[in-house]
Design a protein around this motif. Structure first.
Motif, PDB file in Angstrom:
ATOM      1  N   GLN A 102     -12.951 -10.468  -2.961  1.00 22.52           N
ATOM      2  CA  GLN A 102     -13.583  -9.522  -3.877  1.00 22.52           C
ATOM      3  C   GLN A 102     -12.598  -8.462  -4.366  1.00 22.52           C
ATOM      4  O   GLN A 102     -12.919  -7.693  -5.283  1.00 22.52           O
ATOM      5  CB  GLN A 102     -14.783  -8.843  -3.196  1.00 22.52           C
ATOM      6  CG  GLN A 102     -15.810  -9.783  -2.603  1.00 22.52           C
ATOM      7  CD  GLN A 102     -16.255 -10.875  -3.554  1.00 22.52           C
ATOM      8  OE1 GLN A 102     -16.629 -10.602  -4.703  1.00 22.52           O
ATOM      9  NE2 GLN A 102     -16.201 -12.121  -3.096  1.00 22.52           N
ATOM     10  N   ASP A 103     -11.423  -8.395  -3.761  1.00 23.42           N
ATOM     11  CA  ASP A 103     -10.404  -7.443  -4.188  1.00 23.42           C
ATOM     12  C   ASP A 103      -9.781  -7.950  -5.485  1.00 23.42           C
ATOM     13  O   ASP A 103      -9.144  -9.007  -5.500  1.00 23.42           O
ATOM     14  CB  ASP A 103      -9.326  -7.316  -3.103  1.00 23.42           C
ATOM     15  CG  ASP A 103      -8.281  -6.261  -3.425  1.00 23.42           C
ATOM     16  OD1 ASP A 103      -8.233  -5.799  -4.581  1.00 23.42           O
ATOM     17  OD2 ASP A 103      -7.512  -5.901  -2.509  1.00 23.42           O
ATOM     18  N   PRO A 104      -9.939  -7.242  -6.594  1.00 21.96           N
ATOM     19  CA  PRO A 104      -9.413  -7.739  -7.872  1.00 21.96           C
ATOM     20  C   PRO A 104      -7.895  -7.729  -7.951  1.00 21.96           C
ATOM     21  O   PRO A 104      -7.329  -8.296  -8.895  1.00 21.96           O
ATOM     22  CB  PRO A 104     -10.020  -6.771  -8.902  1.00 21.96           C
ATOM     23  CG  PRO A 104     -10.267  -5.511  -8.129  1.00 21.96           C
ATOM     24  CD  PRO A 104     -10.633  -5.942  -6.734  1.00 21.96           C
ATOM     25  N   ASP A 105      -7.236  -7.130  -6.971  1.00 21.34           N
ATOM     26  CA  ASP A 105      -5.781  -6.986  -7.039  1.00 21.34           C
ATOM     27  C   ASP A 105      -5.029  -7.971  -6.150  1.00 21.34           C
ATOM     28  O   ASP A 105      -3.832  -7.794  -5.906  1.00 21.34           O
ATOM     29  CB  ASP A 105      -5.386  -5.552  -6.651  1.00 21.34           C
ATOM     30  CG  ASP A 105      -5.953  -4.519  -7.623  1.00 21.34           C
ATOM     31  OD1 ASP A 105      -5.983  -4.804  -8.838  1.00 21.34           O
ATOM     32  OD2 ASP A 105      -6.377  -3.441  -7.164  1.00 21.34           O
ATOM     33  N   ILE A 106      -5.711  -9.011  -5.650  1.00 19.09           N
ATOM     34  CA  ILE A 106      -5.039 -10.006  -4.812  1.00 19.09           C
ATOM     35  C   ILE A 106      -5.208 -11.397  -5.415  1.00 19.09           C
ATOM     36  O   ILE A 106      -6.015 -11.620  -6.320  1.00 19.09           O
ATOM     37  CB  ILE A 106      -5.550  -9.979  -3.351  1.00 19.09           C
ATOM     38  CG1 ILE A 106      -7.059 -10.308  -3.264  1.00 19.09           C
ATOM     39  CG2 ILE A 106      -5.280  -8.618  -2.730  1.00 19.09           C
ATOM     40  CD1 ILE A 106      -7.392 -11.737  -2.974  1.00 19.09           C
ATOM     41  N   ARG A 107      -4.408 -12.328  -4.911  1.00 24.61           N
ATOM     42  CA  ARG A 107      -4.490 -13.734  -5.330  1.00 24.61           C
ATOM     43  C   ARG A 107      -4.896 -14.563  -4.126  1.00 24.61           C
ATOM     44  O   ARG A 107      -4.424 -14.348  -3.011  1.00 24.61           O
ATOM     45  CB  ARG A 107      -3.129 -14.215  -5.846  1.00 24.61           C
ATOM     46  CG  ARG A 107      -3.094 -15.682  -6.360  1.00 24.61           C
ATOM     47  CD  ARG A 107      -3.926 -15.851  -7.585  1.00 24.61           C
ATOM     48  NE  ARG A 107      -3.568 -17.035  -8.381  1.00 24.61           N
ATOM     49  CZ  ARG A 107      -4.108 -18.252  -8.241  1.00 24.61           C
ATOM     50  NH1 ARG A 107      -5.009 -18.473  -7.290  1.00 24.61           N
ATOM     51  NH2 ARG A 107      -3.739 -19.235  -9.042  1.00 24.61           N
ATOM     52  N   TYR A 108      -5.797 -15.508  -4.327  1.00 25.72           N
ATOM     53  CA  TYR A 108      -6.200 -16.425  -3.269  1.00 25.72           C
ATOM     54  C   TYR A 108      -6.290 -17.831  -3.847  1.00 25.72           C
ATOM     55  O   TYR A 108      -6.238 -18.012  -5.073  1.00 25.72           O
ATOM     56  CB  TYR A 108      -7.540 -16.000  -2.646  1.00 25.72           C
ATOM     57  CG  TYR A 108      -8.685 -15.944  -3.627  1.00 25.72           C
ATOM     58  CD1 TYR A 108      -9.457 -17.062  -3.905  1.00 25.72           C
ATOM     59  CD2 TYR A 108      -9.010 -14.751  -4.291  1.00 25.72           C
ATOM     60  CE1 TYR A 108     -10.506 -17.016  -4.812  1.00 25.72           C
ATOM     61  CE2 TYR A 108     -10.057 -14.690  -5.195  1.00 25.72           C
ATOM     62  CZ  TYR A 108     -10.803 -15.822  -5.458  1.00 25.72           C
ATOM     63  OH  TYR A 108     -11.831 -15.785  -6.364  1.00 25.72           O
ATOM     64  N   LEU A 109      -6.397 -18.817  -2.982  1.00 28.31           N
ATOM     65  CA  LEU A 109      -6.502 -20.212  -3.404  1.00 28.31           C
ATOM     66  C   LEU A 109      -7.947 -20.485  -3.809  1.00 28.31           C
ATOM     67  O   LEU A 109      -8.840 -20.519  -2.972  1.00 28.31           O
ATOM     68  CB  LEU A 109      -6.072 -21.144  -2.275  1.00 28.31           C
ATOM     69  CG  LEU A 109      -6.123 -22.642  -2.569  1.00 28.31           C
ATOM     70  CD1 LEU A 109      -5.164 -23.006  -3.706  1.00 28.31           C
ATOM     71  CD2 LEU A 109      -5.802 -23.441  -1.313  1.00 28.31           C
ATOM     72  N   ARG A 110      -8.153 -20.676  -5.095  1.00 31.43           N
ATOM     73  CA  ARG A 110      -9.514 -20.881  -5.598  1.00 31.43           C
ATOM     74  C   ARG A 110      -9.975 -22.314  -5.370  1.00 31.43           C
ATOM     75  O   ARG A 110      -9.177 -23.255  -5.436  1.00 31.43           O
ATOM     76  CB  ARG A 110      -9.570 -20.522  -7.086  1.00 31.43           C
ATOM     77  CG  ARG A 110      -9.302 -19.044  -7.325  1.00 31.43           C
ATOM     78  CD  ARG A 110      -9.169 -18.710  -8.783  1.00 31.43           C
ATOM     79  NE  ARG A 110      -7.983 -19.295  -9.391  1.00 31.43           N
ATOM     80  CZ  ARG A 110      -7.263 -18.693 -10.356  1.00 31.43           C
ATOM     81  NH1 ARG A 110      -7.588 -17.488 -10.769  1.00 31.43           N
ATOM     82  NH2 ARG A 110      -6.216 -19.302 -10.881  1.00 31.43           N
TER      83      ARG A 110
END
Length: 377
Positions: A102-110
């Protein structure tokens, strides 16, 4: 049954490409195919599901290499200090990864890019055709992915591109492959390839720190530490006797779709052996100088105060939970509470699991986890 040569030819035919990059994938692919042929006892549905999927992973690898060939600058993209979630399965790690997403400033594996990283998302114009319109893939009696189309996924499918992944033993009974995976396989090449694909996925996007999650990384922390030397870890904890049976039941639900000869006692043994080994390796890794790279969260604390636990994690990282991030976490948690499935209560005898015998296998880990989470609190 298909051979390594057959699978490679099928992937080449799909893509029109022939460069697979490093050949590190071939050993795992060969052992997996042999194990599927001689041990898995796949039914027609299993064969129709697994072999095209295996070919698809190799086809994706061909495309990854083609993108790097045409755009070598992709390799210049930095991967800086990722935060990696790990621990036993069913310990709240999925909820934690959803909250962190939910943090708009991080990247995760979608979810929609994990099995098909190509083309790089930044190169797609309009609606990405990989984004599914529904809740995803039904295997067995459950959806085995988060309901959120854009939600985070574990690293298993990126690891599958090098054919060293827990993913395959969750699809089929492949004891030879599973034993090789934890006793002999070199996961350094696998995680290096995962890093390669992560660079591809973030190419053309704003620089953001990665948040990853993969419980099975506890089995290969030495390799994780080598490939991601500046990684930090958030480890979730719960009584192992509360999770092992649940994980075995989840495996059985999937595997039972693809074979008519399911061996539940084998699935029980597999999970007890792999996860107790994983906890032993995590203890050793932490004791060998990595203790200050870990933040620990107890399952009960996460259930009681999820936003507070994430706020504590961010404080440890030296970062701040913004008002927007906190509001998005609260909204997700509230919605998730209305959709949460009831806990299953499988019979331990079906899996030949004696919980009183399981506890001693995890006793050292449980003792440490109690101290780690008390200190973290």
């Amino acid at each position: 049954m298909p051979t390594v040569t057959d699978i490679k030819a099928g992937a080449a035919e799909q893509t029109g490409l022939t460069d697979f990059g490093d050949d590190s994938f071939e050993e795992g692919l060969g052992i997996l195919l042999s194990s599927l042929d001689t041990e898995a006892r796949l039914n027609e549905r299993g064969q129709a599901f697994l072999y095209p999927r295996i070919t698809g992973y190799l086809a994706q690898r061909l495309q990854v290499e083609d993108w790097y060939r045409r755009h070598p600058e992709i390799d210049e993209a930095p991967i800086v200090a990722p935060v990696i979630g790990l621990g036993l399965p069913r310990t709240g790690s999925t909820a934690l990864s959803m909250l962190l997403a939910q943090d708009p400033d991080i990247r995760y594996l979608r979810r929609w890019e994990s099995s098909q990283p190509c083309p790089p998302p930044s190169t797609v114009r309009g609606v990405d055709p990989r984004v599914p319109p529904d809740k995803g893939e039904m295997v067995g009696t459950r959806y085995h992915v988060p309901a959120d189309t854009h939600g985070p996924m574990e690293c298993h499918e990126l690891m599958a591109l090098d054919f060293k992944s827990h993913l395959f033993q969750s699809f089929a009974q492949v004891p030879t492959y599973s034993t090789w995976l934890v006793e002999k396989a070199d996961l350094t090449t696998t995680l290096a390839y995962q890093r390669r694909v992560m660079k591809l996925l973030q190419w053309g996007e704003p620089d953001r720190p990665w948040r990853l999650k993969c419980p099975s990384h506890v089995l290969w922390l030495d390799a994780v530490g080598q490939v991601f030397p500046d990684a930090r870890f958030v480890m979730t904890h719960r009584d192992p006797t509360d999770v092992i049976l649940s994980v075995a039941d989840l495996y059985a639900d999937i595997i039972g779709t693809f074979t008519d000869e399911i061996d539940r006692p084998y699935i029980g043994r597999l999970n007890v052996e792999h996860w107790s080994l994983g906890m032993d390796r995590a203890l050793r890794f932490r004791a060998d100088g990595a203790q200050d790279r870990f933040y620990d969260i107890d399952f009960r604390a996460m259930q009681a105060d999820p936003i507070g636990e994430v706020t504590g994690l961010y404080a440890w990282l030296g970062q701040h939970v913004t008002d927007e991030f906190a509001a998005r976490m609260g909204s997700w948690w509230t919605q998730a509470a209305t959709e949460r499935e009831a806990s299953s209560h499988a019979d331990p005898a079906m899996f030949d699991i004696d919980l009183d015998h399981v506890r001693p296998r995890f006793a050292r880990y449980t003792d440490h986890a109690n101290r780690w989470t008390t200190r973290a609190g």
